[in-house]
Design a protein around this motif. Structure first.
Motif, PDB file in Angstrom:
ATOM      1  N   SER A   7       0.847  -1.185   0.000  1.00  0.00           N
ATOM      2  CA  SER A   7       0.000   0.000   0.000  1.00  0.00           C
ATOM      3  C   SER A   7       0.882   1.233   0.000  1.00  0.00           C
ATOM      4  O   SER A   7       2.059   1.172   0.388  1.00  0.00           O
ATOM      5  N   ALA A  18      -2.024   2.160   8.415  1.00  0.00           N
ATOM      6  CA  ALA A  18      -1.793   1.019   7.532  1.00  0.00           C
ATOM      7  C   ALA A  18      -0.870  -0.007   8.173  1.00  0.00           C
ATOM      8  O   ALA A  18      -1.063  -1.220   8.028  1.00  0.00           O
ATOM      9  N   GLN A  46       3.104  -7.088   4.826  1.00  0.00           N
ATOM     10  CA  GLN A  46       2.730  -5.922   4.025  1.00  0.00           C
ATOM     11  C   GLN A  46       3.853  -4.905   4.029  1.00  0.00           C
ATOM     12  O   GLN A  46       4.551  -4.739   5.033  1.00  0.00           O
ATOM     13  N   VAL A  48       4.379  -0.860   3.483  1.00  0.00           N
ATOM     14  CA  VAL A  48       3.704   0.435   3.413  1.00  0.00           C
ATOM     15  C   VAL A  48       4.691   1.442   2.832  1.00  0.00           C
ATOM     16  O   VAL A  48       5.664   1.820   3.488  1.00  0.00           O
TER      17      VAL A  48
END
Length: 345
Positions: A7, A18, A46, A48
Motif C-alpha cells: 500500500s 496502515a 505488508q 507500506v
C-alpha cells in the motif's frame, strides 16, 4: 521471497494506520529491506510505501542546528550545501558508505534502521539469535573477522554496518519519531541497542513508530577539526572493519572538547564520554591521543578462532583512533570529490 501486500501512504497518519492493520514494514528506498526479503531473513506481510510523505526536506532548525528529513536520500544529504558547510563529518561519512547508486536510493531513516551484514545472519542454514532468538550464535567460536570487539554478549557478536550513524553519534544527533501514541525524540546514543539477551532488537524504536527526521545541534566549535576515517578490505563498497569519527575543538594548541565514535566494532556506534573527557584541557599530541584511544577501547575482547579471529581489530582500532585525532587536529578532512583539507587555524 514470501507473498506480501503493498500500500502507498499519503500522510503520516495514514502510514501509521496502515502499519497497525497488518504485520508490515515501512519501505522507502528499500536498499536493505528488499535484500533481506529476498533471502527470507525478513518476511513482512505488508509493505507500506512512505515515499509520498513530505519528509525529505533539509533545513535549519530553530536552535541553529539542522533538521534532516527521514526521506531525504543519502546522496542528497551528503551533497547538501548546509551539510557540507556545517557538518562536513556527516557528509564525508555518508560518501564513504555503499555505492553511488545505493546512496541515491537509500533514505536517512532507512540508514538508521539497516541491519547487520553478519554472514551468519543472512545464511538461513546456520543458527542465529538475531534472526531467530534462542537458536544460538554461529559467529561465536567461528569466523568472526567482521564482528564485534566491544559490547558483545554471549548471544550475539554482530556489528552495526552504518557509516552515517557513526557520524551522527559523534554529532549528538536526535531522532524524531511518530506513533499513534504521539511523537517523541530519541537521542542517537539511545536509539541503537547492544545485543544483550535480545539481539533480534536492533533499536529502541517501537514496532508502530515512524521516523520523521533527524536533528543535529550546532557544531561551529568542531567544524574546523573533524575527520571520518574508514578502514576496510577494499576502497569501494565495503563495510568498515574499523571506522572513526573524530571531532576536536581546539584553542591555541589546547583541546577544549572532543567527540569520538567508532564503527565496525560493536552492535551500535561506539562512544564513551569518559574517553572524550580525557582529552579536554590537554595539549594536542600523541600522548593525549593514545590515552583516549586506550580508554575508548577498554574492555575490547577478540572473537572467533584461528584465522577467523578478529583480534587484529584491537590494535587496528587503537592506531586508527590516534591517526584520526592527529588528522582532525590538523584540520577538517573531506571527500567531497578530491580529498581536501579545510578549516586550518
Amino acid at each position: 521471497m514470501n507473498p506480501f501486500a503493498y500500500s502507498r501512504a499519503q500522510d503520516v497518519g495514514g502510514a501509521l494506520q496502515a502499519l497497525l492493520a497488518t504485520e508490515g514494514k515501512f519501505i522507502a528506498g528499500g536498499t536493505n529491506l528488499l535484500d533481506l526479503m529476498k533471502e527470507n531473513v525478513m518476511r513482512p506481510a505488508q509493505l507500506v510505501d512512505i515515499n509520498r510523505l513530505p519528509l525529505d526536506t533539509i533545513e535549519p532548525s530553530p536552535d541553529g542546528g539542522l533538521r534532516l528529513g527521514a526521506l531525504a536520500r543519502n546522496a542528497a544529504t551528503a551533497y547538501h550545501p548546509l551539510v557540507r558547510e556545517q557538518y562536513p563529518l556527516l557528509s564525508t561519512a555518508i560518501l564513504a558508505g555503499a555505492s553511488p547508486q545505493i546512496r541515491n536510493m537509500a533514505s536517512n531513516g532507512g540508514n538508521l534502521l539497516q541491519r547487520t551484514r553478519c554472514y551468519y545472519f543472512y545464511d538461513r542454514g546456520t543458527p542465529c539469535n538475531k534472526r531467530n532468538p534462542g537458536e544460538g550464535c554461529s559467529a561465536i567460536g567461528g569466523l568472526a573477522r567482521q564482528h564485534a570487539i566491544l559490547g558483545a554478549s554471549e548471544h550475539c557478536i554482530a556489528t552495526h554496518p552504518s557509516d552515517m550513524c557513526v557520524a551522527l553519534a559523534a554529532l549528538d544527533a536526535t531522532v524524531h519519531v511518530a506513533s499513534p501514541r504521539g511523537d517523541r525524540a530519541i537521542p542517537i546514543a539511545d536509539f541503537h541497542r547492544l545485543p544483550g539477551e535480545r539481539p533480534d532488537m536492533d533499536t529502541t524504536l517501537a514496532n508502530d513508530e515512524l521516523i520523521l527526521s533527524i536533528t543535529l545541534p550546532p557544531s561551529a566549535g568542531f567544524r574546523g577539526h573533524s575527520v571520518y576515517m574508514k578502514l576496510r578490505e577494499r576502497l569501494s563498497y565495503a563495510f568498515a572493519l574499523v571506522s572513526v569519527a573524530a571531532m576536536l575543538e581546539i584553542d591555541g594548541g589546547t583541546i577544549r572538547a572532543a567527540r569520538l565514535a567508532l564503527g565496525g566494532v560493536a552492535h551500535k556506534p561506539w562512544r564513551d564520554p569518559r574517553a572524550e573527557a580525557l582529552l579536554a584541557g590537554q595539549p594536542v599530541g600523541e600522548e593525549a591521543f593514545a590515552r583516549a584511544a586506550d580508554a575508548l577501547l577498554q574492555g575490547a575482547t577478540p572473537q572467533g578462532v584461528g584465522v577467523g579471529s578478529n583480534a587484529f581489530k584491537i590494535p587496528l582500532a587503537r592506531r586508527a583512533i590516534v591517526r584520526a585525532l592527529h588528522q582532525a587536529a590538523q584540520g577538517t578532512v573531506t571527500n567531497f570529490g578530491d580529498n581536501v583539507r579545510a578549516g586550518e587555524d
